[in-house]
Write an enzyme that holds these catalytic residues in place. Structure first.
Site, mmCIF file in Angstrom:
data_model
loop_
_atom_site.group_PDB
_atom_site.id
_atom_site.type_symbol
_atom_site.label_atom_id
_atom_site.label_comp_id
_atom_site.label_asym_id
_atom_site.label_seq_id
_atom_site.Cartn_x
_atom_site.Cartn_y
_atom_site.Cartn_z
ATOM 1 N N SER A 252 1.307 -3.926 6.033
ATOM 2 C CA SER A 252 2.607 -4.059 5.381
ATOM 3 C C SER A 252 2.556 -3.793 3.880
ATOM 4 C CB SER A 252 3.178 -5.461 5.620
ATOM 5 O OG SER A 252 2.261 -6.456 5.185
ATOM 6 N N GLY B 258 1.894 -5.767 9.839
ATOM 7 C CA GLY B 258 1.237 -6.618 10.818
ATOM 8 C C GLY B 258 -0.058 -6.055 11.380
ATOM 9 N N ASN C 99 -4.358 -8.953 7.434
ATOM 10 C CA ASN C 99 -3.841 -9.692 8.585
ATOM 11 C C ASN C 99 -4.954 -10.339 9.398
ATOM 12 O OD1 ASN C 99 -0.931 -9.315 8.343
ATOM 13 N ND2 ASN C 99 -1.392 -7.151 8.617
ATOM 14 N N ASP D 258 7.892 -14.618 0.019
ATOM 15 C CA ASP D 258 6.797 -15.065 0.887
ATOM 16 C C ASP D 258 5.479 -15.209 0.139
ATOM 17 O OD1 ASP D 258 5.945 -12.430 0.525
ATOM 18 O OD2 ASP D 258 6.286 -11.837 2.606
ATOM 19 N N HIS E 251 3.879 -10.298 -0.338
ATOM 20 C CA HIS E 251 4.240 -8.888 -0.459
ATOM 21 C C HIS E 251 4.886 -8.598 -1.809
ATOM 22 C CE1 HIS E 251 4.181 -9.632 3.938
ATOM 23 N NE2 HIS E 251 3.616 -8.431 3.954
#
Length: 193
Positions: free
Chosen positions: A20, A54, A83, A164, A167
């Site tokens: 991502s 992801g 991830n 979050d 990112h």
């Protein structure tokens, strides 16, 4: 005053294979650092973004052979592992997957740029330190161009990060480009006859 531009006589294909952080999660695709690099490199060079939000190192490894065959890049940027870390996967498993991707590329004379990542401190140093160091070890033993942390000068500033905390926002993307361009330029220079 003369403007000096760097030109490479051979057109190159650069493939960014990541998660991502390279897919442009939470922003428009054209705002991502990969899209900005594509704009900067111009029409003579091609930038392919095979990043998926992801994605893990295992998923990236599974997809890589077909992508290399399809796009036949000159340069491969591997930006995977975050991830794996966020899910607490075994570090040696991630290491092995990354090594297999590097070998796949190098066996086809593709120049590899490896991009590392740091995990949030709440994962604990017993995991985060070996995780982070595994990228440096891979870069060293495979003699790769290497960026230790994709979000250097971005992650520590809340105004550059999405809510979050993982990112980067649009505003952080040009800073990532500034970190990546010297490595990409070095890889392009190696292609010059």
């Amino acid at each position: 005053m003369l403007a000096i531009s760097v030109s490479f006589t051979q057109a190159a294909t650069l493939m960014v294979h990541g998660d991502s952080l390279s897919a442009g999660y939470g922003i428009l695709p054209e705002q991502s650092w990969v899209a900005l690099v594509d704009q900067e490199l111009g029409e003579d060079n091609s930038v392919i973004n095979t990043s998926i939000s992801g994605e893990t190192s295992k998923g990236g490894l599974d997809r890589l052979p077909a992508l290399l065959e399809r796009y036949q890049p000159d340069i491969l940027v591997i930006e995977l592992g975050a991830n794996d870390g966020l899910r607490g996967y075994p570090i040696d498993q991630m290491y092995e997957n990354l090594q297999k991707m590097i070998t796949l590329a190098q066996d086809q004379a593709i120049d590899v740029i490896l991009v590392g990542i740091r995990l949030p401190p709440n994962f604990g140093k017993r995991y985060t330190d070996p995780f982070f160091n595994s990228f440096a070890e891979l870069a060293q033993i495979n003699d790769l161009l290497y960026l230790p942390f994709l979000l250097e000068n971005v992650a520590q500033y809340s105004d550059l990060m999405q809510d979050d905390g993982l990112h980067p926002k649009q505003e952080g993307q040009p800073i990532i480009v500034d970190s990546m361009r010297p490595l990409i330029d070095s890889a392009l220079a190696r292609l010059a006859p």
